[in-house]
Scaffold this active site. Structure first.
Site, PDB file in Angstrom:
ATOM      1  CD  GLU A   1      -1.297  -6.242   4.895  1.00 34.34           C
ATOM      2  OE1 GLU A   1      -1.002  -6.492   3.720  1.00 34.34           O
ATOM      3  OE2 GLU A   1      -1.471  -5.077   5.315  1.00 34.34           O
TER       4      GLU A   1
ATOM      5  CG  HIS B   1      -3.542  -3.533   2.989  1.00 41.56           C
ATOM      6  ND1 HIS B   1      -2.661  -3.065   3.933  1.00 41.56           N
ATOM      7  CD2 HIS B   1      -4.125  -2.439   2.458  1.00 41.56           C
ATOM      8  CE1 HIS B   1      -2.708  -1.747   3.975  1.00 41.56           C
ATOM      9  NE2 HIS B   1      -3.594  -1.339   3.093  1.00 41.56           N
TER      10      HIS B   1
ATOM     11  CB  CYS C   1      -0.995  -0.036   1.143  1.00 42.78           C
ATOM     12  SG  CYS C   1      -2.470   0.939   0.748  1.00 42.78           S
TER      13      CYS C   1
END
Ligand code: GLN
Length: 533
Positions: A510, A508, A382
């Site tokens: 993650e 993102h 990001c």
């Protein structure tokens, strides 16, 4: 299963005992028995969601597929259960009140005085039951905060009512702390006794107690807790400090926690399911001897929870590469041209963290330049990706002063700019580009190699974007836009193919990495870092 069963998890004595992990672990054990499980978190604060909270207040802000900014515990739920959560899985006091007040304004209460009981508690109960519509066998609800807090009272009161209404279909698990007093060389149960008493005063008798301790306790202590707290001895479970949170399901299973839950709810426990896959993962973790050294550059590195999902995704990726993760944190405000080599030279790979605002940007740019010029695997997430773009613009394209308009509105080269649909936004809460969006990957790219497919979906949380006006210039100079949203044309991934692994994602990844399904980009990044050793 005919009726949905509800399990509430409360906490006492102190916060940070791992209610989220206990909830996720219990969920995992029930899931292993073939049940459909979802986990929900109630947060007693007045913010509508944690989206506007700064990480110092609340750690990482997690994002669900449907674009809800949520508590980081939802990340644990997803990593353990491997099923997506939604907006319905995280409810705050603020949201409850907002709904009730909106209804009041519409006249829905027909002239009645609107009160905490029944109106607020009814709304809380509606939010618990909402999830059962999705045909879940079990809804586990974690109550944020500690019993006794003024803020969580309406939630506790709602649990009391639900327990009454649902009978056997509802149980309460209470997590407390057994401190070790070094001077007395003893574990102490008094805080637990008081905490349970407090819960009882509020009308709730816990069905199961989970004691957080440093070491396993002697049985006479367990007996004492059981006696004082009106809980069967077998229903006093210990959650002992573990080297990894992923071992918690197994220690709970060894104490039959899931079977006890089922029995209390009138279900046949049957035989204990094997957790082969989970154990296999833990074994792989234990067997990994060599390390991979990753440097994370961000401005919140002193906060344990600020990059929770990134930390966990790196850990999972390391394990799936049969390596121990050796994570080094670098404060982006402290990285500069003089020390960058000294700080980062030993790293096998560098991750540039997400974030907001100017603070620490220059350190990120310096780290990126170092990675790019020395061909060190580098992963920008990001804001990290946006910084990759800014660094490339300044130092490769020669666009002096290039920047994101987030940092500098008057920059001569707006290589990162506010998205068109963000320009007229006034409200800051819940108004970013949020949730899962499609991304089409260019064949042959590192990202494509990692995912092994062309179409992926990843979650976003940002207002700014790669400025497509510069796309040609970047691509001609070697930074390629290899991931794009098919509907908007927004650039989602940039790469420098000439380097070993230099990838930045506007999304993102993650948020989408679980124990059984680690995110391919993290796995690919760590693999590149290992190969770079
Ligand atoms: N601040 C940047 C934006 O809003 C990046 C956000 C982030 O890193 N999550 O676009």
């Amino acid at each position: 299963m005919a009726d949905t069963k509800y399990i509430f998890v409360s906490g006492g004595v102190v916060s940070s005992l791992g209610k989220g992990i206990v909830s996720a672990s219990l969920g995992k054990l029930l899931q292993a028995r073939g049940y459909n499980v979802t986990i929900q978190k109630f947060d007693p604060y007045i913010n509508i969601d944690p989206g506007t909270l700064n990480p110092y207040e609340h750690g990482e802000c997690y994002v669900t597929v449907d674009g809800h900014e949520a508590d980081l515990d939802l990340g644990h739920y997803e990593r353990f259960l491997n099923i997506p959560t939604t907006r319905a899985n995280n409810v705050t006091t603020g949201r409850i009140y907002q709904t009730v007040i909106d209804k009041e304004r519409k006249g829905d209460y027909l002239g009645k005085t609107v009160q905490v009981i029944p109106h607020i508690t009814d709304e809380i109960k509606r939010n618990v039951k909402l999830l059962s519509k999705n045909k879940f066998d079990f809804v586990i609800t974690e109550i944020g905060g500690t019993v006794g807090d003024i803020e969580s009272l309406p939630f506790i009161e709602s649990v009391r009512q639900l327990k009454w209404e649902l009978g056997k279909n509802c149980i309460c698990v209470h997590l407390t702390y057994i401190p070790y007093i070094a001077a007395a060389k003893e574990y102490k149960t008094k805080p637990t006794q008081h905490s349970v008493k407090q819960l009882q005063e509020l009308g709730i008798q816990p069905d199961i107690l989970v004691l957080r301790t440093e070491r396993f306790l002697k049985q006479d202590l367990i007996r004492k807790v059981a006696l004082f707290c009106n809980v069967g001895e077998e229903a006093v479970i210990q959650s002992v400090d573990m080297p990894t949170i992923y071992e918690v399901p197994l220690i709970l299973q060894r104490q039959n926690m899931d079977a006890i839950v089922l029995k209390k709810m009138g279900l046949d426990a049957g035989s204990t399911p094997d957790m082969k896959k989970w154990e296999g993962f833990l074994q792989r973790k234990a067997e990994a001897k060599e390390t991979v050294r990753i440097g994370l550059v961000g401005k919140y590195v002193e906060l344990q929870d600020a990059y929770k999902s990134i930390d966990e995704s790196l850990l999972l990726a390391a394990i799936y590469n049969d390596r121990k993760l050796d994570l080094h944190l670098f404060h982006s405000e402290k990285v500069n041209e003089t020390n960058v080599v000294e700080l980062l030279a030993d790293m096998d790979g560098i991750l540039i963290a997400p974030g907001f605002g100017q603070r620490g940007i220059e350190g990120k740019l310096t780290a990126i330049r170092y990675a790019r010029e020395n061909d060190k695997p580098c992963f920008g997430v990001c804001l990290g990706m946006q910084c990759m773009v800014i660094e490339f613009a300044r130092n490769v394209l020669g666009l002096e002063g290039a920047n994101s308009t987030e940092m500098e509105q008057t920059t001569p080269f707006k290589v990162i700019d506010l998205m068109e649909d963000q320009k007229n936004i006034i409200n800051m809460g819940g108004s970013m580009r949020l949730g899962a969006f499609d991304c089409v990957l260019q064949k042959g790219s590192r990202a494509y190699e990692a995912y092994g497919k062309e179409h992926v979906q990843e979650r976003h949380r940002h207002r700014f974007e790669f400025n497509n006006e510069y796309r040609k210039q970047f691509e001609e100079a070697g930074m390629k836009c290899v991931g794009e949203n098919p509907d908007s044309g927004l650039v989602e991934i940039v790469e420098i193919p000439a380097l070993k692994w230099f990838v930045g994602t506007q999304f993102h990844p993650e948020y989408n990495s679980t124990v059984v399904n680690p995110n391919p980009l993290f796995v690919g990044f760590v693999k590149a870092a290992i190969e770079n050793k």
